[in-house]
Design a protein around this motif. Structure first.
Motif, PDB file in Angstrom:
ATOM      1  N   THR A 198      40.147  -5.320  -1.103  1.00 34.46           N
ATOM      2  CA  THR A 198      40.914  -4.202  -1.646  1.00 34.46           C
ATOM      3  C   THR A 198      42.002  -3.732  -0.703  1.00 34.46           C
ATOM      4  N   ASP A 443      35.544  -2.729  -4.223  1.00 32.56           N
ATOM      5  CA  ASP A 443      36.449  -2.546  -5.362  1.00 32.56           C
ATOM      6  C   ASP A 443      37.071  -3.831  -5.882  1.00 32.56           C
ATOM      7  N   ILE A 473      42.660  -0.683 -11.145  1.00 32.58           N
ATOM      8  CA  ILE A 473      41.210  -0.613 -11.242  1.00 32.58           C
ATOM      9  C   ILE A 473      40.739  -1.592 -12.314  1.00 32.58           C
ATOM     10  N   ARG A 537      40.195   4.987  -5.796  1.00 27.90           N
ATOM     11  CA  ARG A 537      40.095   4.197  -7.021  1.00 27.90           C
ATOM     12  C   ARG A 537      38.859   4.582  -7.831  1.00 27.90           C
TER      13      ARG A 537
END
Length: 557
Positions: A198, A443, A473, A537
């Motif tokens: 991420t 993420d 996302i 996020r």
């Protein structure tokens, strides 16, 4: 682990046998993957778009890869040099791979959906000296905004445009005298692959030859490959699972396998499964979901004995469908680019246990796993969610040591004075030792089995002249599992619109990768951030999920 004590001892002995074979000082990739097999045996069956077939035996693979290796050597490529391939699934691709390893060089995989910027980054960071490409992919390597005009790598192409490239056929046109396979030893690198997270840039993972022990063990224990199988891995070899287990596991076990040239459709997939008599099939959950929702009837006469899934959690309704439609359940498997497969619902008869819906199964022989406390490097009890980690003191199949050139990120993967490899995922173990996936700490978005780093996509969107900042996302999707959505803050003077949203999507397709564009673009005034300025996020994900739950009719793809 299921099975008797004698059975367990046999599995442990098999792990040690594979470690000895692949870790020896005289180990050779070409020998382990090709030359030790019966030259008359089928290595791969290539299936064209029209479903016509071309068979490639191990003897043919050896002879052609020897020619290719001689051609590479004539171009000045030496053992340890990085050689990349930007190619679709074909006999030329397989020959190139074996030629690279026969010479003792290191393969750099490039996914064919990547745009020039993503390709150039991987070539530059790996120190690639030569790139092999298909005619369709060659334009991406031409000098331009993202591809340097003074690139240090040369290009070999299967296409007709030779203005700045070397003809693939030219490398194959030398003499046909046998070429000894490079003997490199188990610690020598064979692959230089990149995995995205991420934050920061994609991270380089160098795979040593001895990792073949782990890959072959998964082929035998997880996939249950055995004599008489016809194996088909639907994953793209531009990514870890497709390369490790669609190519290396099949070649190391000597299992006849399929490569389908064309793209995925439910009709083609079912036609190949039935028409070719596939007995062992592995694919991402998105493939099974698409088959389930397509409405295409499963043809009679399937010979499937085993079906596997990897890349993201397999949801229970897919297995309910598979048991009825395919006649067998799909066994869910879990692993990572940095390790191979770790925890599985195994097909091997000594390891197979009843399926628990939503569980990724038990740890594979050769590995030891635990769930650690969120704040301390100590295992937690059953039912407690924590960090999924591998105990390196009791995991002889472990091979990952570091990310190339990134000591900070490397350090994050290990804990407990080097005892624990931290997967970055959270989960829990039940009373019977089944592991259950909870979430990804980092993420990373997994869409249709592809791992996509938010930072990679955000970096591309942020370069758009109308964009001030952005965040991406994952949101749930019935077919793909997850899809990307982008939240974009525009620069002063720019106005959000459907047209601009579509422009952002095309921007990502052409500047990063065709599969990684956001399916929705939301224009917002600001992004939620921590006091230190880090984008949250998780808050965006929760907000979006509440919106989807409140308006289900508007929450689709």
């Amino acid at each position: 682990m299921a099975g008797s004590s004698a059975g367990n001892d046999a599995l442990i002995a098999r792990v040690q046998e594979l470690l000895t074979l692949t870790g020896a000082g005289d180990a050779s990739a070409a020998n382990l993957l090709c030359d030790r097999h019966d030259p008359g045996a089928l290595a791969y069956r290539m299936i064209a778009d029209d479903l016509s077939i071309l068979d490639l035996s191990y003897g043919e693979l050896r002879a052609r890869s020897e020619q290719f290796a001689r051609g590479l050597r004539a171009q000045g490529i030496e053992p340890g040099d990085r050689v990349a391939a930007l190619m679709g699934k074909s006999w030329q691709y397989l020959v190139a791979l074996l030629g690279i390893w026969r010479l003792g060089a290191v393969y750099v995989p490039l996914f064919t959906a990547f745009a020039p910027a993503a390709i150039a980054f991987r070539l530059r960071e790996s120190g690639t000296r030569l790139v092999i490409c298909d005619a369709a992919q060659q334009p991406k390597l031409a000098p331009g905004e993202d591809m340097p005009a003074d690139a240090p790598w040369r290009v070999v192409t299967t296409g007709p445009d030779l203005a700045s490239a070397i003809a693939y056929d030219a490398l194959m046109s030398g003499d046909a005298t046998p070429m000894p396979a490079a003997v490199t030893g188990g610690d020598a690198p064979i692959i230089h692959i990149f995995t995205s997270g991420t934050t920061g840039k994609p991270k380089g993972v160098v795979v040593p030859l001895r990792a073949l022990a782990s890959f072959q063990a998964y082929g035998e224990f997880g996939l249950g490959l055995e004599p008489g199988d016809l194996y088909w891995c639907g994953a793209d070899p531009g990514w870890a699972y497709g390369l490790y287990f669609g190519i290396l596991a099949s070649l190391s076990t000597g299992t006849p396998s399929l490569l389908l040239h064309g793209g995925f459709t439910p009709e083609t997939t079912l036609a190949v499964l039935a028409g070719q008599g596939v007995t062992n099939f592995a694919a991402a959950p998105t493939v099974y979901r698409a088959l389930r929702t397509s409405g295409v009837a499963v043809p009679p006469g399937l010979e499937l004995r085993k079906a596997s899934s990897a890349g993201e959690p397999l949801t229970p309704e897919v297995n309910e469908w598979a048991t009825t439609a395919l006649g067998i359940p799909i066994l869910d498997h879990y692993g990572q680019t940095e390790a191979g497969m770790l925890i599985n619902n195994h097909h091997h008869p000594l390891l197979r246990q009843p399926i628990k819906p939503g569980s990724m199964g038990h740890v594979m022989p050769g590995w030891s796993a635990a769930v650690l406390d969120e704040h301390q490097d100590e295992p937690v009890g059953p039912g407690v969610v924590g960090r999924v980690a591998m105990d390196l003191h009791h995991s002889p199949l472990a091979w990952f040591e570091r990310y190339e050139g990134d000591p900070a990120k490397s350090a994050e993967k290990f804990a407990g004075a080097g005892r624990w490899y931290i997967t970055g995922d959270t989960g829990w173990i039940d009373e019977e030792g089944y592991f259950h996936f909870s979430a990804r700490d980092d993420d990373v978005i997994i869409m249709a089995g592809y791992r996509i780093g938010p930072f990679d996509v955000e970096s591309v969107i942020a370069a758009h002249p109308a964009v001030a900042e952005c965040a991406v996302i994952a949101t749930p999707d019935e077919v793909r599992g997850e899809v990307i959505e982008a939240f974009v803050v525009l620069r002063d003077g720019a106005a959000g619109s459907d047209a601009l949203g579509e422009e952002v999507k095309v921007w990502v397709k052409t500047r990063y990768a065709a599969h990684a564009y956001p399916r929705r673009v939301h224009f917002v005034d600001e992004l939620p951030k921590t006091p230190s300025g880090k984008i949250q996020r998780v808050e965006l994900r929760e907000r979006r999920r509440r919106e989807i739950a409140a308006t289900p009719a508007r929450g689709g793809r």
